[in-house]
Scaffold this active site. Structure first.
Site, PDB file in Angstrom:
ATOM      1  N   CYS A 112      74.018  43.321 -32.268  1.00 16.60           N
ATOM      2  CA  CYS A 112      72.739  43.478 -32.959  1.00 16.60           C
ATOM      3  C   CYS A 112      72.285  44.937 -33.032  1.00 16.60           C
ATOM      4  CB  CYS A 112      71.668  42.636 -32.275  1.00 16.60           C
ATOM      5  SG  CYS A 112      72.145  40.916 -32.090  1.00 16.60           S
ATOM      6  N   HIS A 250      64.755  45.100 -33.842  1.00 14.28           N
ATOM      7  CA  HIS A 250      65.704  44.015 -34.104  1.00 14.28           C
ATOM      8  C   HIS A 250      64.944  42.693 -34.008  1.00 14.28           C
ATOM      9  CE1 HIS A 250      68.875  41.192 -33.921  1.00 14.28           C
ATOM     10  NE2 HIS A 250      68.836  41.015 -32.602  1.00 14.28           N
ATOM     11  N   ASN A 280      67.502  35.333 -36.403  1.00  9.09           N
ATOM     12  CA  ASN A 280      68.170  36.530 -35.899  1.00  9.09           C
ATOM     13  C   ASN A 280      69.455  36.752 -36.700  1.00  9.09           C
ATOM     14  OD1 ASN A 280      69.696  38.359 -34.451  1.00  9.09           O
ATOM     15  ND2 ASN A 280      69.268  37.446 -32.456  1.00  9.09           N
TER      16      ASN A 280
HETATM   17  N1  ACO Z   1      65.057  22.606 -28.510  1.00  3.66           N
HETATM   18  C1  ACO Z   1      64.502  21.903 -27.518  1.00  3.66           C
HETATM   19  N2  ACO Z   1      64.764  22.154 -26.230  1.00  3.66           N
HETATM   20  C2  ACO Z   1      65.611  23.160 -25.949  1.00  3.66           C
HETATM   21  C3  ACO Z   1      66.230  23.916 -26.927  1.00  3.66           C
HETATM   22  C4  ACO Z   1      65.925  23.623 -28.272  1.00  3.66           C
HETATM   23  N3  ACO Z   1      66.450  24.294 -29.290  1.00  3.66           N
HETATM   24  N4  ACO Z   1      67.024  24.840 -26.332  1.00  3.66           N
HETATM   25  C5  ACO Z   1      66.915  24.658 -25.025  1.00  3.66           C
HETATM   26  N5  ACO Z   1      66.062  23.636 -24.761  1.00  3.66           N
HETATM   27  C6  ACO Z   1      65.636  23.096 -23.486  1.00  3.66           C
HETATM   28  C7  ACO Z   1      66.635  23.361 -22.394  1.00  3.66           C
HETATM   29  O1  ACO Z   1      67.645  22.378 -22.383  1.00  3.66           O
HETATM   30  C8  ACO Z   1      65.753  23.290 -21.180  1.00  3.66           C
HETATM   31  O2  ACO Z   1      65.523  21.935 -20.874  1.00  3.66           O
HETATM   32  P1  ACO Z   1      65.459  21.457 -19.318  1.00  3.66           P
HETATM   33  O3  ACO Z   1      64.299  22.210 -18.739  1.00  3.66           O
HETATM   34  O4  ACO Z   1      65.228  20.006 -19.469  1.00  3.66           O
HETATM   35  O5  ACO Z   1      66.778  21.854 -18.749  1.00  3.66           O
HETATM   36  C9  ACO Z   1      64.429  23.877 -21.652  1.00  3.66           C
HETATM   37  O6  ACO Z   1      64.444  23.777 -23.080  1.00  3.66           O
HETATM   38  C10 ACO Z   1      64.222  25.319 -21.266  1.00  3.66           C
HETATM   39  O7  ACO Z   1      65.422  26.026 -21.570  1.00  3.66           O
HETATM   40  P2  ACO Z   1      65.556  27.537 -21.314  1.00  3.66           P
HETATM   41  O8  ACO Z   1      66.914  28.007 -21.730  1.00  3.66           O
HETATM   42  O9  ACO Z   1      65.089  27.853 -19.930  1.00  3.66           O
HETATM   43  O10 ACO Z   1      64.526  28.075 -22.368  1.00  3.66           O
HETATM   44  P3  ACO Z   1      63.795  29.449 -22.367  1.00  3.66           P
HETATM   45  O11 ACO Z   1      62.364  29.262 -22.112  1.00  3.66           O
HETATM   46  O12 ACO Z   1      64.535  30.498 -21.578  1.00  3.66           O
HETATM   47  O13 ACO Z   1      63.955  29.838 -23.893  1.00  3.66           O
HETATM   48  C11 ACO Z   1      65.213  31.295 -25.278  1.00  3.66           C
HETATM   49  C12 ACO Z   1      65.226  30.027 -24.455  1.00  3.66           C
HETATM   50  C13 ACO Z   1      64.208  31.148 -26.407  1.00  3.66           C
HETATM   51  C14 ACO Z   1      66.575  31.557 -25.886  1.00  3.66           C
HETATM   52  C15 ACO Z   1      64.786  32.433 -24.335  1.00  3.66           C
HETATM   53  O14 ACO Z   1      65.642  32.524 -23.235  1.00  3.66           O
HETATM   54  C16 ACO Z   1      64.767  33.738 -25.006  1.00  3.66           C
HETATM   55  O15 ACO Z   1      63.856  34.036 -25.728  1.00  3.66           O
HETATM   56  N6  ACO Z   1      65.781  34.598 -24.747  1.00  3.66           N
HETATM   57  C17 ACO Z   1      65.904  35.843 -25.368  1.00  3.66           C
HETATM   58  C18 ACO Z   1      67.204  35.919 -25.992  1.00  3.66           C
HETATM   59  C19 ACO Z   1      67.178  35.949 -27.476  1.00  3.66           C
HETATM   60  O16 ACO Z   1      66.218  36.035 -28.157  1.00  3.66           O
HETATM   61  N7  ACO Z   1      68.382  35.946 -27.958  1.00  3.66           N
HETATM   62  C20 ACO Z   1      68.575  36.058 -29.343  1.00  3.66           C
HETATM   63  C21 ACO Z   1      69.950  36.431 -29.608  1.00  3.66           C
HETATM   64  S1  ACO Z   1      70.533  37.736 -28.722  1.00  3.66           S
HETATM   65  C22 ACO Z   1      70.171  39.159 -29.458  1.00  3.66           C
HETATM   66  O17 ACO Z   1      69.737  39.241 -30.555  1.00  3.66           O
HETATM   67  C23 ACO Z   1      70.464  40.371 -28.709  1.00  3.66           C
END
Ligand code: ACO
Length: 325
Positions: A112, A250, A280
């Site tokens: 990215c 980004h 993204n």
């Molecule tokens: N829909 C519904 N539930 C979901 C989904 C979804 N799409 N995805 C995960 N869940 C569930 C999980 O299974 C988990 O359930 P559980 O508690 O029963 O086990 C729960 O939601 C929480 O999951 P987490 O992975 O802990 O969710 P989190 O709050 O961390 O959010 C996210 C995930 C949005 C990806 C977050 O970690 C984040 O913002 N990370 C930043 C990374 C990012 O933005 N990456 C983009 C690409 S990388 C880049 O561009 C460099």
């Protein structure tokens, strides 16, 4: 050393829109979950157009805007994590599609952060007088490598491309460019791809091409590096946040952007956000945003912008752009 500026910008975006509700028919998710965790409402998913097709579309617009003929282009640098092929480079396919017969062509891999990495490389070639006009492209068809059974990643990404024409200039343009990497964090985000023709590897040991991510680690890295990188650009250029018209981050996740806005005490609206419409798009997200802002008339001659990116590697990149078109 010569100055380098952007003289044209364009985007190539597939027509096909996939909303959060559409996604909830493929995996167990909801509009509410995706919107509150990421800010994404919809993304564009290619129906058959490959990375070079979207890139060529973006390039044609950037060439038109800058009144540049394809034959004037000395070099094409394309950043992607989803190339048309492992070899030849996607830049070569773009060259053929646009008729840039005099260009050297290569791809770079900086995830990215790749558009600003490519900008840095292109700017160096112009500054040293080796090239007069360089095409810098960020292009992705991430839908090819997305694991559509993994709800934690497939909701995040989209397809698209953006391109800029760089040229030598008497006015200031692109400066204070910084790029960096933390290879010790490589395991937290990436696309695994194992060669399949080695006779010593059993078929069951072969992984498919697959995107994987530790979202929390990415969040931690991204939210701190964005602030650090912006500070570096401001210090290097002797500017303050008040001098900057827009920061173009980004477009990964609105919560990462909101964190940076809060920490930097930036006014509402200074950070441009369009991830709600495109998700993204990795290396393409910054040039797509720039092209959109230009089309909307949001940026005027003399405006100062900061581009800042982070991605797999982990990598990061940032620079100052003075809009002198
Ligand atoms: N829909 C519904 N539930 C979901 C989904 C979804 N799409 N995805 C995960 N869940 C569930 C999980 O299974 C988990 O359930 P559980 O508690 O029963 O086990 C729960 O939601 C929480 O999951 P987490 O992975 O802990 O969710 P989190 O709050 O961390 O959010 C996210 C995930 C949005 C990806 C977050 O970690 C984040 O913002 N990370 C930043 C990374 C990012 O933005 N990456 C983009 C690409 S990388 C880049 O561009 C460099």
């Amino acid at each position: 050393m010569k100055e380098v500026k952007i003289i044209g910008i364009g985007s190539g975006i597939p027509d096909n829109i996939m909303t959060n509700d559409d996604l909830s028919k493929i995996v167990d998710t909801s509009d509410e979950w995706i919107t509150t965790r990421t800010g994404i409402k919809e993304r564009r998913i290619s129906k058959g157009e490959n990375t070079s097709d979207l890139a060529a579309k973006a390039v044609m617009k950037a060439l038109k805007m800058s009144d540049t003929k394809p034959e004037e282009i000395d070099m094409i640098i394309l950043s992607t994590s989803s190339p048309d092929a492992l070899s030849p480079s996607t830049a070569c396919f773009v060259q053929d599609k646009i008729g840039a017969v005099n260009a050297s062509c290569f791809d770079i891999s900086a995830a990215c952060s790749g558009f600003v990495y490519a900008l840095r490389i292109g700017a160096q070639f112009i500054k040293t007088g080796e090239c007069k006009k360089v095409l810098v492209i960020g292009a992705e068809v991430l839908s090819k490598i997305t694991d559509w059974t993994d709800r934690s990643t497939c909701v995040l990404f989209g397809d698209g491309a953006g391109a800029a024409v760089l040229a030598e200039s008497d006015e200031k343009g692109v400066s204070s460019i910084f790029t960096g990497a933390q290879g010790n964090k490589a395991g937290y985000l990436g696309i695994t791809c194992v060669p399949v023709k080695n006779p010593l590897v059993k078929p069951e040991e072969i992984e498919n091409i697959k995107l994987h991510m530790d979202g929390k680690e990415v969040f931690r890295f991204a939210s701190s590096i964005v602030i650090e990188a912006i500070d570096k650009v401001l210090k290097d250029s002797g500017l303050t946040m008040d001098d900057i018209k827009y920061v173009i981050p980004h477009q990964a996740n609105v919560r990462i952007i909101e964190y940076a806005v809060k920490k930097l005490k930036a006014p509402e609206g200074k950070f441009y956000i369009n991830l709600d419409k495109y998700g993204n798009t990795s290396a393409a997200s910054i040039p797509i945003a720039l092209a959109e802002m230009n089309e909307k008339g949001l940026i005027k001659k003399g405006d100062k912008l900061i581009l800042v990116a982070f991605g797999a590697g982990f990598t990061w990149s940032a620079c100052l752009v003075e809009w002198n078109i």
